[in-house]
Scaffold this motif. Structure first.
Motif, PDB file in Angstrom:
ATOM      1  N   LYS A  92       0.842  -1.192   0.000  1.00  0.00           N
ATOM      2  CA  LYS A  92       0.000   0.000   0.000  1.00  0.00           C
ATOM      3  C   LYS A  92       0.883   1.251   0.000  1.00  0.00           C
ATOM      4  CE  LYS A  92      -3.824  -2.230   2.416  1.00  0.00           C
ATOM      5  NZ  LYS A  92      -4.737  -2.190   3.594  1.00  0.00           N
ATOM      6  N   GLU A  95       0.814   3.525   3.600  1.00  0.00           N
ATOM      7  CA  GLU A  95       1.177   2.948   4.887  1.00  0.00           C
ATOM      8  C   GLU A  95       2.673   2.655   4.946  1.00  0.00           C
ATOM      9  OE1 GLU A  95      -1.172  -0.420   5.890  1.00  0.00           O
ATOM     10  OE2 GLU A  95      -3.075   0.671   5.778  1.00  0.00           O
ATOM     11  N   THR A  96       3.239   2.798   6.140  1.00  0.00           N
ATOM     12  CA  THR A  96       4.671   2.551   6.279  1.00  0.00           C
ATOM     13  C   THR A  96       4.961   1.055   6.141  1.00  0.00           C
ATOM     14  OG1 THR A  96       4.596   2.230   8.686  1.00  0.00           O
ATOM     15  CG2 THR A  96       4.879   4.496   7.862  1.00  0.00           C
ATOM     16  N   GLU A  99       4.086  -0.883   9.289  1.00  0.00           N
ATOM     17  CA  GLU A  99       2.639  -1.006   9.457  1.00  0.00           C
ATOM     18  C   GLU A  99       2.087  -2.133   8.596  1.00  0.00           C
ATOM     19  OE1 GLU A  99       1.300   3.612  10.491  1.00  0.00           O
ATOM     20  OE2 GLU A  99       1.391   2.932   8.397  1.00  0.00           O
ATOM     21  N   GLN A 100       2.626  -2.251   7.395  1.00  0.00           N
ATOM     22  CA  GLN A 100       2.127  -3.288   6.495  1.00  0.00           C
ATOM     23  C   GLN A 100       2.554  -4.681   6.944  1.00  0.00           C
ATOM     24  OE1 GLN A 100       1.917  -2.149   2.244  1.00  0.00           O
ATOM     25  NE2 GLN A 100       2.947  -0.257   2.837  1.00  0.00           N
ATOM     26  N   PRO A 131       6.853   5.110   3.868  1.00  0.00           N
ATOM     27  CA  PRO A 131       5.604   4.638   3.265  1.00  0.00           C
ATOM     28  C   PRO A 131       5.882   3.823   2.005  1.00  0.00           C
ATOM     29  CG  PRO A 131       5.914   6.976   2.828  1.00  0.00           C
ATOM     30  CD  PRO A 131       6.985   6.582   3.797  1.00  0.00           C
TER      31      PRO A 131
END
Length: 214
Positions: A92, A95-96, A99-100, A131
């Protein structure tokens, strides 16, 4: 990080055929694979390597024939026992990276620590806060590889896993495959160029020629 476990999964493919529209990609495919083995799929673009992987993953229906998984181990014989890593890295843009990775840990019901360890293993710890849009193509591929490490599954189905990776990244994939096999895991990968040590080879283009179809 948890390994693939003591899997003894086996795979039997019998008289398998695949078609795209009215065109038969291959037919009469027979092979078997045991725990700890790997198989490289080779052949020209469009010969059916990706289609075969998708069939083995249960994502595409075959034109004819059977695919049977059996054995013991985490998820053996079930769709949950397979990881499919395709061309698209499913990263994505907003998103960082961490985070993913942590999303996948939660999705698989694993501790977030598994995601942190996976990021370190694939060499992305320094890019945790970046990101997805800021990652290079090779870094996105490394991020995709974390899914293989976060959730132990006995069967890895990999579509050009070293695409966009530099020499160091290709070496990393080779190490991950070797470690997975040493734990009893099975690997089937579509590859171009250098493959994996001790791997069997299936040339889909040759199979098509034997089938005598266009």
């Amino acid at each position: 990080m948890t390994g693939a476990g003591a899997s003894s999964v086996t795979l039997a493919v019998e008289n398998l055929a695949a078609a795209r529209g009215l065109r038969v990609l291959f037919e009469g495919l027979n092979f078997s694979l045991s725990a700890g083995e790997s198989l490289e799929l080779r052949g020209a673009n469009g010969s059916g390597k990706s289609t075969l992987l998708r069939i083995l993953a249960g994502l595409t229906r075959q034109h004819a024939g059977e695919v049977r998984y059996s054995g013991a181990g985490p998820g053996a014989g079930e769709e949950a026992g397979r990881h499919f890593l395709g061309h698209l890295d499913a990263v994505k843009p907003s998103e960082t990276a961490i985070e993913q990775a942590r999303f996948w840990a939660r999705y698989f019901g694993r501790p977030v620590a598994e995601a942190d360890a996976a990021m370190k293993r694939v060499g992305l710890s320094s890019r945790n806060a970046v990101p997805g849009r800021g990652l290079s193509a090779g870094q996105k591929r490394r991020l995709a590889l974390t899914r293989l490490l976060i959730e132990p599954r006995p069967v890895w189905l990999l579509d050009e896993p070293t695409a966009a990776l530099d020499t160091e990244g290709r070496t990393l994939v080779g190490q991950l495959v070797a470690e997975h096999r040493a734990r009893g895991g099975m690997v089937i990968a579509a590859v171009h160029g250098e493959g994996f040590a001790g791997s069997r080879v299936l040339d889909i283009s040759e199979l098509k020629a034997k089938a005598g179809r266009t």
